[in-house]
Design an enzyme around this catalytic site. Structure first.
Site, PDB file in Angstrom:
ATOM      1  CG  HIS A 107      -1.001  -6.311  14.183  1.00 59.31           C
ATOM      2  ND1 HIS A 107       0.152  -6.643  14.866  1.00 59.31           N
ATOM      3  CD2 HIS A 107      -0.599  -5.892  12.955  1.00 59.31           C
ATOM      4  CE1 HIS A 107       1.192  -6.450  14.082  1.00 59.31           C
ATOM      5  NE2 HIS A 107       0.775  -5.998  12.918  1.00 59.31           N
ATOM      6  CE  LYS A 163      -4.938  -3.864  -1.229  1.00 58.53           C
ATOM      7  NZ  LYS A 163      -4.180  -3.220  -2.303  1.00 58.53           N
ATOM      8  CB  CYS A 166       0.037 -11.113  18.074  1.00 59.07           C
ATOM      9  SG  CYS A 166      -0.560 -10.230  16.596  1.00 59.07           S
ATOM     10  CG  HIS A 188      -0.346  -0.188   2.520  1.00 58.91           C
ATOM     11  ND1 HIS A 188       0.589   0.681   3.032  1.00 58.91           N
ATOM     12  CD2 HIS A 188      -0.520  -1.147   3.477  1.00 58.91           C
ATOM     13  CE1 HIS A 188       0.967   0.286   4.232  1.00 58.91           C
ATOM     14  NE2 HIS A 188       0.312  -0.826   4.527  1.00 58.91           N
ATOM     15  CE  LYS A 221       0.579   0.341  10.310  1.00 56.12           C
ATOM     16  NZ  LYS A 221       1.046  -0.778  11.139  1.00 56.12           N
ATOM     17  CB  CYS A 263      -2.321  -8.178  18.917  1.00 56.20           C
ATOM     18  SG  CYS A 263      -0.787  -7.316  18.517  1.00 56.20           S
TER      19      CYS A 263
END
Length: 515
Positions: A150, A300, A130, A22, A297, A147
């Site tokens: 994430h 995708k 994680c 990305h 942030k 996590c």
């Protein structure tokens, strides 16, 4: 280990290939490419390593979801990442796949060196894991079963692993941070890691028994090496560790460029592993911020992204390189928007640099038959233009060395802006109408301003500047240090051609409407 002078080694993060690249990936690689080009044009022998981080659980799961083997999945994803870099004119000297034979040899050699020093042992590990960041977390660190990095569900793991004695390096790391205050930048990241180290380091598991996707542990094929223990050594692989000819020339790395979310691995775990193996430490770790969309942030998986290839197809790589590095300072987060993209493109590229090149070359074509005119009498206003160039050069170089690309670009914009103002102040069209001999000097000075600004902008917008350099008959190869200081440099009588418009102005409403 003493390294020869005039070499420069930088690395970008070794990217997870569980998803497609990305704009955040492009941003980091563009910044590194700009630095590599800059150092090359200052006479350094440069090596620039990128790579693919392939042995993660997230990659294995993505491959399973796609119905293919992990190795085949990684090969396809590597192509997506290398295609993206080529589209943005990012030209690394080395692309290291962590699954390659060369990197396997590096990881195994490093493992044996750390083990021989007594810093690896076997024990039971019980913790939350994680799969996205390949990290174990304590009960206190997870948030509602997720996590902390994430926001993905963690899994409970119990198994015997090999451990690295990270706890033994608390004091050596504190000494490193005290001795080398610029080891980790920016300061916010440095303070974060100092707090982590001062809070006490615990030994970490560096192998996995629940997966077969990875490099087998030397002497214990029932386990595979922890993904970070084969990803971080990719930086060594990039310059031929352990016995390649380039390794003693280019290691230690001058700078590791990474995203701020992986700072701990690079600024705590990695230097500790190198210390344990008896290898020199990188000179600096630079943790950049994120390219955000609406303050979030890019991700995708969460649907928060801009497709980088579409931007290149629509606006060209130079435009995207320029806007990204202008809008997002390399030491903190910055937000991306199409409205901001249009404004920055029109102001800096279309109105300033592109307009300066077009106006000046057309005047030389019209008034001097497309040849560099000879200087005649000088005027104080000429000295102001030259003085601007002389003043910004050290500012530009210092900003580039600090990876403050937006500041370096702002310095060049001062010269471009002064040259555009110089046109209005000197009014060459009036000088021509009046038959004033000052016209030759004015046009010659403008060509010199374009020459210097083009050299300075080349690391950032290589395609446009290559075109302009060809129009002026200027070389953009080799050490340009003296060429930048020289003024005038263009030979009177040399041909100057007029090219197509570099950066056509964007219609805001049409672009935002998708036209």
């Amino acid at each position: 280990m003493t390294r020869p002078a005039h070499t420069f080694y930088l690395t970008a993060a070794i990217d997870y290939v569980n998803g497609n690249p990305h704009l955040g990936h492009a941003y980091e690689k563009i910044g590194c490419d700009v630095l590599a080009r800059h150092r090359t044009l200052r006479g350094d022998d440069v090596r620039f390593t990128v790579g693919s981080d392939e042995h993660s659980q997230s990659v294995e799961r993505a491959a399973r979801a796609a119905g293919v083997q992990p190795a085949d999945f990684c090969t396809a994803q590597v192509k997506a990442f290398t295609t993206m870099m080529a589209a943005f004119d990012v030209k690394p000297t080395q692309f290291v796949r962590t699954s390659s034979d060369a990197n396997r040899r590096t990881a195994e050699t490093l493992w044996r060196a750390v083990a021989a020093a007594g810093h690896i042992y076997k024990d039971w590990y019980r913790a939350w894991f994680c799969p996205s960041c390949e990290q174990f977390y304590t009960e206190k660190e997870i948030v509602a079963g997720l996590c902390p990095v994430h926001q993905q569900p963690v899994e409970w793991v119990e198994e015997q692993n090999w451990f690295f004695r990270l706890s033994a390096f608390t004091e050596p790391l504190l000494e490193l941070y005290a001795r080398e205050p610029e080891f980790l930048v920016p300061e916010t990241r440095r303070n974060e890691m100092l707090n982590v180290i001062r809070g006490g380091l615990t030994d970490i598991s560096i192998s996995r028994g629940f997966s077969r996707w990875g490099i087998p542990v030397p002497g214990d094929e029932s386990q595979v090496i922890w993904v970070w223990f084969d990803a971080l050594p990719a930086y060594l692989t990039g310059v031929g560790y352990p016995d390649g000819e380039e390794f003693p020339r280019f290691w230690p790395a001058d700078v590791h460029v990474i995203g701020k979310d992986i700072t701990r691995f690079h600024a705590v775990t990695w230097p500790a592993l190198l210390m344990a193996a008896g290898l020199p430490l990188p000179r600096q770790v630079h943790a950049h911020g994120f390219v955000t969309l609406n303050g979030e942030k890019m991700s995708k998986s969460r649907g928060i992204f801009v497709e980088p290839m579409q931007l290149v197809d629509q606006f060209g790589s130079d435009a995207v390189r320029w806007v990204l590095l202008s809008e997002v300072p390399f030491d903190r987060d910055g937000d991306f928007s199409m409205s901001g993209f249009i404004d920055r493109y029109n102001a800096d590229l279309a109105n300033d640099y592109g307009n300066l090149v077009s106006r000046a070359t057309k005047m030389v074509q019209r008034y001097f038959e497309g040849r560099v005119p000879a200087h005649s009498e000088r005027d104080p206003i000429d000295d102001e233009l030259r003085g601007t160039a002389a003043r910004i050069l050290p500012v530009y170089d210092a900003a580039m060395d600090r990876l403050e690309f937006s500041e370096a670009m702002a310095a060049v914009r001062q010269l471009v802006g002064r040259a555009n103002k110089y046109i209005e102040e000197t009014a060459p069209w009036t000088l021509h109408r009046n038959g004033d001999t000052r016209l030759a000097t004015v046009c010659a000075e403008l060509l010199e301003a374009i020459r210097v600004s083009t050299m300075l902008l080349h690391p950032i917008i290589p395609q446009a500047t290559s075109r302009v350099a060809a129009e002026l008959g200027v070389s953009l190869r080799g050490d340009l240090t003296e060429e930048l200081r020289a003024w005038p440099r263009l030979a009177p009588g040399a041909m100057v051609t007029v090219g197509d418009i570099l950066f056509p102005r964007l219609d805001r409403e049409a672009v935002l409407a998708g036209g």
